[in-house]
Write a protein that holds these residues in place. Structure first.
Motif, PDB file in Angstrom:
ATOM      1  N   LYS A  52      -1.401   1.531  -0.127  1.00 37.90           N
ATOM      2  CA  LYS A  52      -1.895   0.181  -0.435  1.00 37.90           C
ATOM      3  C   LYS A  52      -1.756  -0.737   0.785  1.00 37.90           C
ATOM      4  O   LYS A  52      -2.676  -1.509   1.112  1.00 37.90           O
ATOM      5  CB  LYS A  52      -1.105  -0.408  -1.607  1.00 37.90           C
ATOM      6  CG  LYS A  52      -1.563  -1.807  -2.014  1.00 37.90           C
ATOM      7  CD  LYS A  52      -0.467  -2.610  -2.659  1.00 37.90           C
ATOM      8  CE  LYS A  52       0.495  -3.195  -1.629  1.00 37.90           C
ATOM      9  NZ  LYS A  52       1.474  -4.131  -2.210  1.00 37.90           N
ATOM     10  N   ARG A  59       1.582  -5.484   4.975  1.00 35.22           N
ATOM     11  CA  ARG A  59       1.600  -6.089   3.639  1.00 35.22           C
ATOM     12  C   ARG A  59       0.777  -7.371   3.577  1.00 35.22           C
ATOM     13  O   ARG A  59       0.985  -8.204   2.698  1.00 35.22           O
ATOM     14  CB  ARG A  59       3.054  -6.375   3.234  1.00 35.22           C
ATOM     15  CG  ARG A  59       3.919  -5.131   3.190  1.00 35.22           C
ATOM     16  CD  ARG A  59       5.402  -5.443   3.162  1.00 35.22           C
ATOM     17  NE  ARG A  59       5.878  -5.891   1.863  1.00 35.22           N
ATOM     18  CZ  ARG A  59       6.283  -5.084   0.887  1.00 35.22           C
ATOM     19  NH1 ARG A  59       6.238  -3.774   1.047  1.00 35.22           N
ATOM     20  NH2 ARG A  59       6.726  -5.575  -0.252  1.00 35.22           N
ATOM     21  N   GLU A  62       2.358   2.973  -2.494  1.00 32.98           N
ATOM     22  CA  GLU A  62       2.616   1.643  -1.928  1.00 32.98           C
ATOM     23  C   GLU A  62       2.297   1.627  -0.437  1.00 32.98           C
ATOM     24  O   GLU A  62       1.711   0.663   0.072  1.00 32.98           O
ATOM     25  CB  GLU A  62       4.073   1.247  -2.161  1.00 32.98           C
ATOM     26  CG  GLU A  62       4.462  -0.116  -1.629  1.00 32.98           C
ATOM     27  CD  GLU A  62       3.835  -1.289  -2.373  1.00 32.98           C
ATOM     28  OE1 GLU A  62       3.877  -2.417  -1.837  1.00 32.98           O
ATOM     29  OE2 GLU A  62       3.287  -1.065  -3.470  1.00 32.98           O
ATOM     30  N   GLU A 106      -1.509  -7.732  -3.125  1.00 35.33           N
ATOM     31  CA  GLU A 106      -1.927  -6.597  -3.933  1.00 35.33           C
ATOM     32  C   GLU A 106      -3.405  -6.324  -3.673  1.00 35.33           C
ATOM     33  O   GLU A 106      -4.120  -7.157  -3.107  1.00 35.33           O
ATOM     34  CB  GLU A 106      -1.678  -6.875  -5.416  1.00 35.33           C
ATOM     35  CG  GLU A 106      -0.226  -7.205  -5.751  1.00 35.33           C
ATOM     36  CD  GLU A 106       0.746  -6.098  -5.378  1.00 35.33           C
ATOM     37  OE1 GLU A 106       0.335  -4.914  -5.382  1.00 35.33           O
ATOM     38  OE2 GLU A 106       1.916  -6.409  -5.059  1.00 35.33           O
TER      39      GLU A 106
END
Length: 994
Positions: free
Chosen positions: A901, A100, A898, A534
């Motif tokens: 990503k 992340r 997700e 993001e």
């Protein structure tokens, strides 16, 4: 005090900032930075900040951890603290944050007396996301019992085999990691030498954990260790980069420090009481029973020499280590190697300032135990002669010159620069020294220079700290071909004894724990509490360097800020090379600058290189072109660097070595062959995962076939075969002369004007001055034509199913198959598939469930191969089954947009990882050579940013499961484990010995 730090221009000593008192604020001119040291008055926490114009910001929190036994409590706590915390109650926030984040580095380290949690990133939002997770993990970890059992140790019942009862086994990530580590002579010697030199201190214990003692650690002891050691009163915070210090301090104070009262953590490490007489210690390592080999021991002489807080003596011993041992011409190193008592310097040679008391050691490996007296006598005779006759001032000047280059050079290898600075000052800092003195060397260096000028400075150090110092150990590490079997037997006896005492209730508890741990590992969990970036946080651009081309595309200039250093990279492309020469190319490169020339013997050449450059060397590489041919590009790289003022001397040395090389000194050639062999053999257990993947990949392309021959197990085998007569003592001068002739033929094939392309990186003024030097070098080379296509190591495209036996208590398991390479539309998806498999599947199946230290998937965009591998793995069959099942996972709906990503974040963090100017220039030059354009790189990144889960699944279906006739398997493990696999795999492995 006033200073010009644009990020922190108002900070002065004596100020109070968020509860921290500023103790020091100093400029560090050598690295264009500013140093701040602060103390948190309420808790006692310490903080160092180094402010620099560097967008790769670093954070770390460290604790002194001083174990009182060898259960590995500090190491196991490092692992367990990263298994969930109060604010982030997820199973593995550390690995989740890798996904992340745009971090350029995330890890945790356990040393002999400290534990550290560092990261680096270029993104401000990411920095504070990671800081929040790290702070919570360190100060408020869950430390639940199942995590302790997963990461540390546990008992489990292994499934019953035919006609046998279920057996009790030890499992645990750290347990298996340390079984692997303690198979390595290097690891055994380093830890045992610390114990021998400092038996009254924490260093007598194995902070990583001795596999025999690890099962004695209890969960309650682990939690108690955390409560005392991971406390602000025992905490050392470090930050580096271009972000304001006050922002860091506010967050650390608010989130952590205000929630604790000050304590005495009792972590002060007292110096070892000095001895009045030296000691002798003999230890053993597990080894194969190699018939006829009785020279596989190491002998080391080691001293405790100074207090780590004495920065002048630490600097002096760093210089003295370079003077005595730093290169082939160094007098102590030369005396040891020339004595023919061993092949190369032993492990743990040189000056070591990591512990509370700094040490110095030297000796030989691949020797016999009965040579210990002779080696010790040789060391003392050599030191006495040096002290009596005096040290050549050229050697002292050369050592100081090397230090100046190290001070000026900003490098991010192997760690980001901020973390390298932290590791350089950590020991002195943690033991209450003055760490800024290790960055501001001038005062101590001037004292040393004045001492040298007066005479006898280093000679006095040799007499007082070495010759007349009774606190020394003669340490012998000897092979024991029965030790691995004894250790396995002891482990089995311990398990059987435990099994006999288990009550039914305890057996039920073991089974329940196993079931609960499996359920925990397989459960889906909500990680939404963790912060994330993001896709819009990822820059759409790529970093690029544009060279100035000269000389018809044969010379490239890269103007950049290098702090008064000039970097030279030359590339010699291979022409037609006879087949008998191909495997010798790596040794040719390794020895080329160490043999001497027609004008200088090897000692004179080594001195000249050290006096005028930061090093010169050759290295082989097997690359693959990105053009339509996709052909192999074998090459030899020439690397050198120097201070700008020494550019003329550097180019003179390059010209001399490339045009006047010689391989006629047979005594020197023999020494270099044995030294090279020893280095190759010691690399197996450390790099087993890389070697296994190289074996599995080697038949897929000609460049991979050559890479395996030059840097894989094939190179180790080849070198062992040609040096076996040397090891056994029955090699003739004719044998060595033949190798010397082969080396000369390699030079004749590679080194000519037509083969050379090169790059220079420095400031514009230095580049302009260096251009004529480079032209003179090119003109001096033999004339030659452009390189021919090199296809002497063709790939047969056949997969392998092999086991390779070595001394290891654990395994390295690799599986590979060919796919497509960069430029194909599926290349971005394959990169994402590798990351999804590692983070969502292999980590859980092989590390968490299987207990391996590591598991990963890798996609090579240059070669077009896909690999899965494990590191220090207690399993083989189970791991290969997990690889097979990976195809079902990656083509299923078990991952989301997700997840994709997060994988894109990981991929882009690698693409966008910052490089120092010189490293960026070198990488840009190699992209020019292989034909990798910025357009191709940009298209690849755009492809990454456009992916979602459905697109990844569609691409995955084209390659998974890999067809059996394309899939390779290679396993590196112990011989007994490999023989036990027969009949347990779909296809038996062909077993060979490394």
């Amino acid at each position: 005090m006033t200073h010009n730090d644009p990020c922190n221009d108002s900070i002065q000593p004596g100020q109070i900032l968020h509860g921290f008192r500023v103790v020091k604020a100093l400029p560090v001119p050598d690295i264009n930075a500013f140093f701040y040291e602060l103390t948190h008055e309420a808790s006692g926490a310490s903080h160092i900040h180094i402010s620099a114009k560097d967008r790769e910001n670093t954070f770390a929190v460290a604790f002194k951890t001083v174990p009182e036994d060898s259960t590995g409590v500090a190491h196991i706590l490092e692992h367990t603290a990263l298994c969930g915390s109060a604010k982030y109650p997820v199973r593995d926030p550390f690995f989740s944050m890798i996904k992340r984040s745009l971090n350029t580095f995330m890890n945790a380290f356990t040393s002999s007396d400290w534990t550290m949690y560092p990261f680096a990133t270029q993104n401000r939002k990411d920095f504070y996301n990671l800081m929040d997770v790290y702070l919570d993990a360190a100060f408020f970890p869950s430390i639940d019992e199942l995590s302790f059992k997963q990461e540390g140790h546990r008992l489990e019942f292994a499934p019953a085999q035919k006609d046998s009862e279920e057996k009790l086994t030890f499992k645990g990530v750290v347990y298996n990691e340390m079984k692997g580590a303690m198979s390595s002579p290097h690891q055994i010697l380093g830890r045992a030498l610390n114990k021998a030199l400092m038996p009254e201190t924490t260093y007598a214990n194995n902070s990583g954990g001795d596999p025999e003692a690890i099962p004695d650690l209890t969960w309650e002891e682990l939690k108690a260790f955390h409560g005392r050691h991971y406390h602000p009163s025992n905490a050392y915070f470090f930050t580096y980069g271009d972000m304001p210090l006050t922002d860091h301090l506010e967050i650390i104070s608010r989130k952590v420090l205000t929630q604790f009262d000050k304590i005495d953590p009792k972590t002060t490490v007292a110096p070892q009481t000095r001895w009045e007489a030296p000691k002798e210690v003999v230890e053993y390592y597990p080894a194969d029973d190699e018939e006829g080999r009785d020279n596989r021991s190491q002998v080391s002489l080691a001293w405790l020499v100074t207090d780590i807080r004495n920065t002048e003596e630490v600097l002096a011993f760093s210089l003295l280590s370079q003077i005595l041992l730093g290169n082939a011409a160094a007098p102590l190193r030369k005396a040891l190697i020339d004595a023919n008592l061993g092949s190369s310097l032993c492990d743990a040679t040189g000056f070591d300032s990591d512990a509370r008391d700094a040490s110095f050691g030297c000796g030989l490996k691949e020797t016999r135990p009965e040579n210990a007296d002779a080696i010790e006598a040789l060391i003392f005779e050599t030191l006495t002669r040096i002290a009596d006759e005096g040290i050549d001032t050229e050697l002292i000047d050369s050592a100081i010159h090397q230090m100046e280059i190290r001070r000026r050079e900003i490098s991010n290898t192997p760690y980001p620069y901020g973390i390298k600075l932290l590791l350089g000052i950590s020991g002195c800092w943690f033991h209450s020294g003055e760490p800024q003195r290790l960055l501001l060397l001038d005062e101590d260096l001037d004292t040393i220079k004045q001492g040298v000028k007066k005479g006898g400075y280093f000679e006095g150090l040799i007499r007082e700290r070495l010759i007349e110092n009774p606190h020394r150990v003669r340490f012998t590490l000897a092979p024991d071909s029965t030790l691995a079997e004894k250790q396995a037997q002891q482990e089995q006896e311990k398990l059987e004894a435990i099994a006999q005492t288990l009550t039914e209730e305890q057996k039920a508890k073991i089974r329940t724990d196993a079931e609960q741990l499996k359920a925990l590992q397989e459960s889906e969990e909500d990680i939404s509490s963790l912060p994330t970036l993001e896709l819009e946080d990822i820059p759409a651009t790529i970093d690029s360097v544009t060279p100035e081309s000269r000389g018809g595309g044969r010379l490239f200039h890269y103007p950049c800020a290098t702090n008064s250093l000039l970097y030279y990279t030359g590339v010699l492309e291979a022409g037609a090379l006879d087949s008998d020469l191909i495997p010798l190319v790596p040794f040719f490169c390794s020895s080329f600058m160490k043999m001497g020339t027609d004008e200088k013997n090897y000692e004179e050449l080594t001195r000249a290189i050290s006096a005028h450059t930061g090093g010169m060397g050759l290295s082989p590489a097997s690359r693959r072109r990105y053009d339509g041919s996709r052909s192999a590009l074998p090459l030899i790289a020439i690397n050198s660097k120097c201070l700008s003022r020494n550019r003329g001397a550097m180019f003179d040395l390059l010209t001399e070595t490339l045009t006047r090389y010689r391989f006629t000194d047979l005594k020197r050639l023999r020494s270099l062959l044995l030294e090279y062999r020893a280095a190759m053999e010691s690399s197996v257990v450390q790099n087993g995962h890389s070697l296994a993947i190289s074996l599995a990949n080697r038949n897929f392309t000609d460049s991979l076939a050559l890479s395996e021959l030059w840097s894989g197990v094939s190179q180790i085998q080849y070198i062992k075969s040609i040096t076996e007569p040397l090891v056994r003592g029955n090699a003739s001068d004719e044998d060595l002369a033949l190798i010397g002739d082969q080396m000369t033929r390699i030079g004749q094939a590679f080194i000519n004007t037509g083969n050379l392309r090169c790059a220079l990186a420095s400031d514009s003024d230095t580049l302009a001055l260096a251009e004529s030097d480079q032209e003179a070098l090119s003109l001096a080379l033999p004339k030659g034509s452009s390189p021919l296509t090199f296809a002497s190591v063709p790939a047969n495209c056949q997969p392998v199913h092999e086991g390779w036996a070595t001394n290891s208590a654990v395994s390295f398991v690799a599986s590979s198959f060919p796919v497509v390479s960069m430029g194909h539309e599926d290349a971005p998806a394959l990169s994402i598939i590798a990351r999804l498999l590692r983070s969502l599947y292999l980590h859980r199946e092989i590390r968490e469930k299987g207990g391996a230290y590591g598991a990963f998937a890798a996609y090579s965009a240059e070669e077009g191969t896909f690999s899965m591998g494990s590191y220090r793995d207690p399993h083989v069959v189970r791991t290969l089954s997990a690889y097979d099942a990976a195809a079902r996972f990656i083509t299923s709906t078990d991952y989301t947009d997700e997840d994709v990503k997060e994988a894109i974040l990981q991929a882009c963090s690698v693409i966008d990882r910052p490089e120092t100017p010189a490293a960026a220039a070198r990488k840009g030059f190699f992209r020019e050579l292989v034909g990798l354009s910025d357009d191709t790189r940009r298209t690849y990144k755009e492809g990454l940013l456009s992916l979602n889960a459905d697109k990844v699944r569609i691409a995955a279906a084209r390659y998974f499961p890999p067809k059996d006739h394309l899939k390779s398997v290679a396993v590196i493990s112990g011989a007994e484990r490999l023989s036990g696999l027969k009949g347990r795999l779909e296809k038996d492995l062909t077993v060979q010995k490394i």
